[in-house]
Write a protein that holds these residues in place. Structure first.
Motif, PDB file in Angstrom:
ATOM      1  N   LEU A 142      -5.924   4.565  -2.276  1.00  0.00           N
ATOM      2  CA  LEU A 142      -4.840   4.635  -3.255  1.00  0.00           C
ATOM      3  C   LEU A 142      -4.904   3.459  -4.220  1.00  0.00           C
ATOM      4  N   ILE A 143      -4.749   3.766  -5.516  1.00  0.00           N
ATOM      5  CA  ILE A 143      -4.466   2.737  -6.513  1.00  0.00           C
ATOM      6  C   ILE A 143      -3.074   3.033  -7.054  1.00  0.00           C
ATOM      7  N   GLY A 144      -2.103   2.236  -6.648  1.00  0.00           N
ATOM      8  CA  GLY A 144      -0.750   2.385  -7.151  1.00  0.00           C
ATOM      9  C   GLY A 144      -0.528   1.400  -8.284  1.00  0.00           C
ATOM     10  N   ILE A 145       0.056   1.864  -9.391  1.00  0.00           N
ATOM     11  CA  ILE A 145       0.308   1.014 -10.550  1.00  0.00           C
ATOM     12  C   ILE A 145       1.811   0.982 -10.809  1.00  0.00           C
ATOM     13  N   THR A 146       2.343  -0.223 -11.000  1.00  0.00           N
ATOM     14  CA  THR A 146       3.770  -0.347 -11.257  1.00  0.00           C
ATOM     15  C   THR A 146       4.055  -1.591 -12.097  1.00  0.00           C
ATOM     16  N   THR A 147       5.110  -1.506 -12.906  1.00  0.00           N
ATOM     17  CA  THR A 147       5.595  -2.671 -13.636  1.00  0.00           C
ATOM     18  C   THR A 147       6.706  -3.378 -12.865  1.00  0.00           C
ATOM     19  N   GLU A 148       7.091  -2.834 -11.717  1.00  0.00           N
ATOM     20  CA  GLU A 148       8.189  -3.388 -10.935  1.00  0.00           C
ATOM     21  C   GLU A 148       7.662  -4.232  -9.774  1.00  0.00           C
ATOM     22  N   ASN A 149       8.549  -5.011  -9.185  1.00  0.00           N
ATOM     23  CA  ASN A 149       8.188  -5.809  -8.016  1.00  0.00           C
ATOM     24  C   ASN A 149       7.965  -4.864  -6.834  1.00  0.00           C
ATOM     25  N   PRO A 150       6.738  -4.766  -6.323  1.00  0.00           N
ATOM     26  CA  PRO A 150       6.458  -3.782  -5.265  1.00  0.00           C
ATOM     27  C   PRO A 150       7.250  -4.037  -3.980  1.00  0.00           C
ATOM     28  N   HIS A 151       7.662  -5.262  -3.746  1.00  0.00           N
ATOM     29  CA  HIS A 151       8.412  -5.563  -2.523  1.00  0.00           C
ATOM     30  C   HIS A 151       9.798  -4.922  -2.538  1.00  0.00           C
ATOM     31  N   PHE A 152      10.284  -4.574  -3.729  1.00  0.00           N
ATOM     32  CA  PHE A 152      11.588  -3.921  -3.846  1.00  0.00           C
ATOM     33  C   PHE A 152      11.477  -2.405  -3.984  1.00  0.00           C
ATOM     34  N   TYR A 153      10.346  -1.911  -4.493  1.00  0.00           N
ATOM     35  CA  TYR A 153      10.248  -0.501  -4.866  1.00  0.00           C
ATOM     36  C   TYR A 153       9.254   0.302  -4.041  1.00  0.00           C
ATOM     37  N   ILE A 154       8.454  -0.370  -3.230  1.00  0.00           N
ATOM     38  CA  ILE A 154       7.441   0.350  -2.442  1.00  0.00           C
ATOM     39  C   ILE A 154       7.702   0.094  -0.961  1.00  0.00           C
ATOM     40  N   ASN A 155       7.615   1.153  -0.181  1.00  0.00           N
ATOM     41  CA  ASN A 155       7.922   1.062   1.251  1.00  0.00           C
ATOM     42  C   ASN A 155       7.028   0.040   1.950  1.00  0.00           C
ATOM     43  N   ALA A 156       7.633  -0.668   2.893  1.00  0.00           N
ATOM     44  CA  ALA A 156       6.885  -1.683   3.648  1.00  0.00           C
ATOM     45  C   ALA A 156       5.659  -1.111   4.359  1.00  0.00           C
ATOM     46  N   PRO A 157       5.740   0.085   4.990  1.00  0.00           N
ATOM     47  CA  PRO A 157       4.530   0.625   5.651  1.00  0.00           C
ATOM     48  C   PRO A 157       3.377   0.870   4.681  1.00  0.00           C
ATOM     49  N   LEU A 158       3.704   1.273   3.451  1.00  0.00           N
ATOM     50  CA  LEU A 158       2.645   1.500   2.468  1.00  0.00           C
ATOM     51  C   LEU A 158       2.086   0.169   1.967  1.00  0.00           C
TER      52      LEU A 158
END
Length: 259
Positions: A142-158
């Motif tokens: 997976l290549i996930g791209i985001t402008t947001e802080n991943p610690h707030f918007y992406i699940n911890a297991p991922l």
């Protein structure tokens, strides 16, 4: 058709209508502007891409700093199948379709699949959880791209199954390099056939007002070049006035005392 299709005819047709920022997508690391902390020759991410051993990663940072450009560069360099989804428009059904195709590819050809998921922060918790089993098994990288802080918007297991790489706003030197590429390659890329004279104050205004966003700089350059007629010397003069109009922001002038 996605941005990573390997059909040459489709690529050529899409390129004719693509914005300037997309036409200037780097084809090699030497063309890439910025992110030396990630892409210098001795850095982990650079080595993983060049050896085609990239695992699951999350690219995060402000807009216009090269996250998507690097994904396109990876698409050119990898021997894996490259697929793309945008979390704004895709759902779990689209995700499962790509994963099923990846499983079939691996079982029949032994081929790996890299899945780009742009704007990954738009996926909710259950949608992100749908990725976990196949990221865990290695069915997809997976290549996930985001402008947001991943610690707030992406699940911890991922997050625990991915490496995080933070992209920084482009420095002045990076924006200068990008602007030079845009000015030197404009005839080659079909923006215009005339040579361009970029006035120093226009360059300074573009770079200052872009505020570290390479896409914003190139969009302003493109509209300015396309809308400006050549002068008597046959050149398009990219003046401060053109730069101000292109960015819809006037330059602020200072005296020697800084007032």
């Amino acid at each position: 058709m996605d941005l990573f299709t390997h059909n040459p005819n489709q690529l050529q047709e899409a390129a004719a209508h693509a914005p300037y920022a997309l036409k200037l997508t780097p084809k090699d690391f030497s063309d890439f502007c910025g992110q030396e902390h990630l892409l210098a020759p001795d850095k982990l991410l650079r080595r993983a891409i060049e050896s085609d051993r990239l695992g699951s990663v999350i690219f995060f940072g402000p807009p216009g700093v090269g996250k998507s450009s690097l994904a396109r560069l990876i698409a050119l360099k990898t021997k894996s199948h490259f697929a793309e989804l945008n979390a704004v428009t895709a759902g779990v059904a689209d995700l499962r379709k790509e994963i099923q195709a990846a499983e079939f590819r691996m079982q029949t050809k032994g081929a790996k699949t890299i899945l780009l998921l742009d704007e990954i922060h738009h996926f909710n918790r259950s949608q992100q959880d749908a990725l976990l089993p196949d990221v865990e098994k290695g069915t997809i990288s997976l290549i996930g791209i985001t402008t947001e802080n991943p610690h707030f918007y992406i699940n911890a297991p991922l997050l625990s199954r991915s490496q995080l790489f933070e992209f920084h706003a482009l420095a002045k030197a990076d924006l200068n390099k990008l602007l030079d590429r845009g000015l030197s390659r404009s005839p080659e890329l079909g923006i215009l056939e005339k040579s361009v004279l970029c006035h120093p104050e226009a360059r300074e205004h573009l770079i200052h007002t872009a505020n570290g966003d390479g896409r914003r700089l190139l969009n302003a350059l493109e509209i300015g070049l396309k809308s400006t007629a050549p002068q008597a010397d046959g050149k398009i003069h990219f003046t401060l006035a053109v730069a101000e109009e292109s960015l819809q922001k006037r330059a602020i002038l200072y005296d020697k005392r800084g007032d």
